[in-house]
Design a protein around this motif. Structure first.
Motif, PDB file in Angstrom:
ATOM      1  N   HIS A   1     -32.366  -3.279  44.270  1.00 35.93           N
ATOM      2  CA  HIS A   1     -32.697  -2.214  43.325  1.00 35.93           C
ATOM      3  C   HIS A   1     -32.334  -0.814  43.821  1.00 35.93           C
ATOM      4  N   HIS A   2     -32.420  -0.580  45.118  1.00 34.27           N
ATOM      5  CA  HIS A   2     -32.184   0.780  45.598  1.00 34.27           C
ATOM      6  C   HIS A   2     -31.826   0.754  47.081  1.00 34.27           C
ATOM      7  N   TRP A   3     -31.514   1.946  47.575  1.00 37.07           N
ATOM      8  CA  TRP A   3     -31.270   2.117  48.998  1.00 37.07           C
ATOM      9  C   TRP A   3     -32.589   2.401  49.700  1.00 37.07           C
ATOM     10  N   PHE A   4     -32.607   2.115  50.993  1.00 36.55           N
ATOM     11  CA  PHE A   4     -33.834   2.316  51.772  1.00 36.55           C
ATOM     12  C   PHE A   4     -33.496   2.896  53.144  1.00 36.55           C
ATOM     13  N   ALA A   5     -34.310   3.845  53.590  1.00 41.19           N
ATOM     14  CA  ALA A   5     -34.286   4.364  54.962  1.00 41.19           C
ATOM     15  C   ALA A   5     -35.740   4.533  55.391  1.00 41.19           C
ATOM     16  N   PRO A   6     -36.073   4.243  56.626  1.00 39.77           N
ATOM     17  CA  PRO A   6     -37.480   4.303  57.043  1.00 39.77           C
ATOM     18  C   PRO A   6     -38.130   5.673  56.840  1.00 39.77           C
ATOM     19  N   VAL A   7     -37.389   6.756  57.156  1.00 40.22           N
ATOM     20  CA  VAL A   7     -37.965   8.110  57.086  1.00 40.22           C
ATOM     21  C   VAL A   7     -36.998   9.044  56.374  1.00 40.22           C
ATOM     22  N   ARG A   8     -37.537   9.797  55.419  1.00 36.86           N
ATOM     23  CA  ARG A   8     -36.776  10.877  54.817  1.00 36.86           C
ATOM     24  C   ARG A   8     -37.345  12.203  55.314  1.00 36.86           C
ATOM     25  N   LEU A   9     -36.470  13.103  55.707  1.00 38.46           N
ATOM     26  CA  LEU A   9     -36.852  14.395  56.257  1.00 38.46           C
ATOM     27  C   LEU A   9     -36.630  15.486  55.213  1.00 38.46           C
ATOM     28  N   PHE A  10     -37.434  16.542  55.256  1.00 39.03           N
ATOM     29  CA  PHE A  10     -37.237  17.639  54.308  1.00 39.03           C
ATOM     30  C   PHE A  10     -37.782  18.939  54.898  1.00 39.03           C
ATOM     31  N   GLN A  11     -37.323  20.049  54.331  1.00 41.73           N
ATOM     32  CA  GLN A  11     -37.793  21.369  54.733  1.00 41.73           C
ATOM     33  C   GLN A  11     -39.130  21.657  54.077  1.00 41.73           C
TER      34      GLN A  11
ATOM     35  N   ARG B   1     -41.844   6.820  54.822  1.00 39.49           N
ATOM     36  CA  ARG B   1     -42.497   8.094  55.131  1.00 39.49           C
ATOM     37  C   ARG B   1     -41.600   9.267  54.759  1.00 39.49           C
ATOM     38  N   LEU B   2     -42.263  10.370  54.414  1.00 40.53           N
ATOM     39  CA  LEU B   2     -41.613  11.672  54.267  1.00 40.53           C
ATOM     40  C   LEU B   2     -42.135  12.575  55.378  1.00 40.53           C
ATOM     41  N   VAL B   3     -41.240  13.205  56.117  1.00 39.22           N
ATOM     42  CA  VAL B   3     -41.631  14.053  57.248  1.00 39.22           C
ATOM     43  C   VAL B   3     -41.131  15.469  57.006  1.00 39.22           C
ATOM     44  N   GLU B   4     -42.044  16.429  57.098  1.00 38.24           N
ATOM     45  CA  GLU B   4     -41.737  17.825  56.808  1.00 38.24           C
ATOM     46  C   GLU B   4     -41.342  18.578  58.086  1.00 38.24           C
ATOM     47  N   HIS B   5     -40.369  19.488  57.944  1.00 40.30           N
ATOM     48  CA  HIS B   5     -39.975  20.390  59.030  1.00 40.30           C
ATOM     49  C   HIS B   5     -40.016  21.821  58.513  1.00 40.30           C
ATOM     50  N   MET B   6     -40.316  22.755  59.403  1.00 39.41           N
ATOM     51  CA  MET B   6     -40.477  24.147  58.996  1.00 39.41           C
ATOM     52  C   MET B   6     -39.186  24.732  58.416  1.00 39.41           C
ATOM     53  N   HIS B   7     -38.038  24.355  58.979  1.00 39.83           N
ATOM     54  CA  HIS B   7     -36.756  24.877  58.520  1.00 39.83           C
ATOM     55  C   HIS B   7     -35.792  23.734  58.241  1.00 39.83           C
ATOM     56  N   HIS B   8     -34.821  23.999  57.391  1.00 38.45           N
ATOM     57  CA  HIS B   8     -33.823  22.997  57.062  1.00 38.45           C
ATOM     58  C   HIS B   8     -33.017  22.585  58.290  1.00 38.45           C
ATOM     59  N   PHE B   9     -32.648  23.578  59.122  1.00 40.45           N
ATOM     60  CA  PHE B   9     -31.836  23.233  60.291  1.00 40.45           C
ATOM     61  C   PHE B   9     -32.603  22.341  61.263  1.00 40.45           C
TER      62      PHE B   9
ATOM     63  N   GLY C   1     -34.588  10.223  61.262  1.00 40.89           N
ATOM     64  CA  GLY C   1     -34.685  10.031  59.827  1.00 40.89           C
ATOM     65  C   GLY C   1     -33.410  10.443  59.129  1.00 40.89           C
ATOM     66  N   VAL C   2     -33.503  10.518  57.798  1.00 38.14           N
ATOM     67  CA  VAL C   2     -32.388  10.914  56.947  1.00 38.14           C
ATOM     68  C   VAL C   2     -32.743  12.256  56.315  1.00 38.14           C
TER      69      VAL C   2
ATOM     70  N   ALA D   1     -39.917  19.038  49.340  1.00 38.88           N
ATOM     71  CA  ALA D   1     -39.885  17.579  49.199  1.00 38.88           C
ATOM     72  C   ALA D   1     -39.239  17.161  47.881  1.00 38.88           C
ATOM     73  N   HIS D   2     -39.363  18.010  46.858  1.00 39.61           N
ATOM     74  CA  HIS D   2     -38.818  17.669  45.539  1.00 39.61           C
ATOM     75  C   HIS D   2     -37.295  17.623  45.516  1.00 39.61           C
ATOM     76  N   THR D   3     -36.635  18.147  46.551  1.00 50.48           N
ATOM     77  CA  THR D   3     -35.174  18.113  46.554  1.00 50.48           C
ATOM     78  C   THR D   3     -34.643  16.680  46.612  1.00 50.48           C
ATOM     79  N   TRP D   4     -35.441  15.762  47.174  1.00 50.88           N
ATOM     80  CA  TRP D   4     -35.009  14.359  47.178  1.00 50.88           C
ATOM     81  C   TRP D   4     -34.937  13.819  45.749  1.00 50.88           C
ATOM     82  N   GLU D   5     -35.941  14.135  44.935  1.00 55.72           N
ATOM     83  CA  GLU D   5     -35.893  13.694  43.539  1.00 55.72           C
ATOM     84  C   GLU D   5     -34.725  14.342  42.800  1.00 55.72           C
ATOM     85  N   ALA D   6     -34.493  15.635  43.093  1.00 55.56           N
ATOM     86  CA  ALA D   6     -33.378  16.335  42.448  1.00 55.56           C
ATOM     87  C   ALA D   6     -32.041  15.695  42.822  1.00 55.56           C
TER      88      ALA D   6
END
Length: 295
Positions: free
Chosen positions: A180-190, A212-220, A231-232, A194-199
């Motif tokens: 049905h879809h692709w899978f990766a254990p962890v998705r990373l975001f700034q 899991r979704l893991v947040e980072h303070m900056h995109h870099f 993660g991805v 987090a909504h950019t993944w849906e976009a």
């Protein structure tokens, strides 16, 4: 070698002579009354005689003070006019670009030597937005690539090129597809994005799930975490071009395109500045180069 009186003392004397009192001079110069009085005494000692004398409750210039004042006030006025003209000229040469820290570090700053080689008389100053947008009054050009995070708030903008978005990760990081879809254990975001993944999923038509979704303070920081196998992360292609070329990152699902997504908006304060046009033309050329800066 010229033996000149100290400039702070000259400024204290000139303001007192022009305004008629030490108190008024201290207020204009933002100094204390005692400081101005001390500097006038030092100047008197330096030139060999009193510059003021008592006149009732006030002060009046001595003959020596009148002679110095006649020369000094026009000289300081001329110096003010010259320094103002020089500052204005320097400010006219400098263009302030507001952009994200990630875009500044991973794209623009690496390419600026090419701009300076072509336009040595124009200075570009980078104003990074960090977590807050720079006010329009503090920049001349806003440079933006992120069409996934939010809408572009300027209706009048110059499209520099398409923007391409896709997931990136370290070589060998688990990204797999089931029925049905692709899978990766962890998705990373700034932080706050987090909504950019849906976009991106809507843009690309690809579903990517994770545990899991893991947040980072900056995109870099999210991109650096992806490169170290944590993660991805989502990335605009220009920001990771060098990492992909070096093998530090891979883009397992490719990139989805937003036409004219890489944009520049000129602030009203900068419309008439002659340096804006060559900088915008150069940005458009750079945005469509497929090389890696510095290589």
């Amino acid at each position: 070698m010229r033996r000149l009186p100290p400039l702070p003392a000259l400024l204290a004397f000139e303001a007192t002579a022009r305004l008629g009192s030490v108190t008024a001079a201290a207020s204009e110069l933002r100094r204390t009354h005692s400081s101005v009085s001390k500097q006038i005494r030092q100047l008197s000692d330096d030139v060999g005689g009193h510059l003021f004398e008592k006149n009732g409750n006030g002060l009046k210039l001595t003959a020596r003070g009148q002679e110095l004042s006649r020369l000094l006030t026009p000289l300081l006025n001329d110096l003010h006019m010259v320094s103002h003209a020089l500052r204005t000229e320097a400010e006219d040469r400098a263009i302030l670009i507001g952009l994200s820290t990630t875009l500044a570090v991973r794209w623009l700053s690496q390419r600026l030597p090419r701009f300076y080689a072509q336009h040595p008389g124009i200075e570009v100053r980078i104003v990074t937005n960090r977590l807050m947008r720079a006010p329009d009054s503090e920049i001349d050009i806003l440079l933006s690539y992120d069409r996934l995070r939010d809408s572009f708030r300027y209706e009048d903008y110059l499209p520099l090129g398409d923007a391409l978005y896709g997931p990136v990760c370290a070589p060998g990081y688990l990204v797999k597809r089931d029925d049905h879809h692709w899978f990766a254990p962890v998705r990373l975001f700034q932080k706050g994005a987090a909504h950019t993944w849906e976009a991106w999923q809507r843009l690309s038509g690809t579903q990517l799930a994770s545990d899991r979704l893991v947040e980072h303070m900056h995109h870099f920081l999210a991109l650096d975490a992806a490169a170290t196998g944590k993660g991805v992360a989502l990335a605009e292609e220009r920001l990771v071009r060098a990492d992909i070329a070096s093998g530090r990152l891979v883009a397992p699902l490719g990139f989805a395109r937003v036409a004219d997504g890489f944009r520049a908006a000129v602030m009203p304060r900068a419309y008439a500045r002659p340096a804006i046009t060559p900088l915008l033309n150069w940005l458009a050329i750079e945005a469509n180069r497929d090389d890696i800066a510095g290589i």
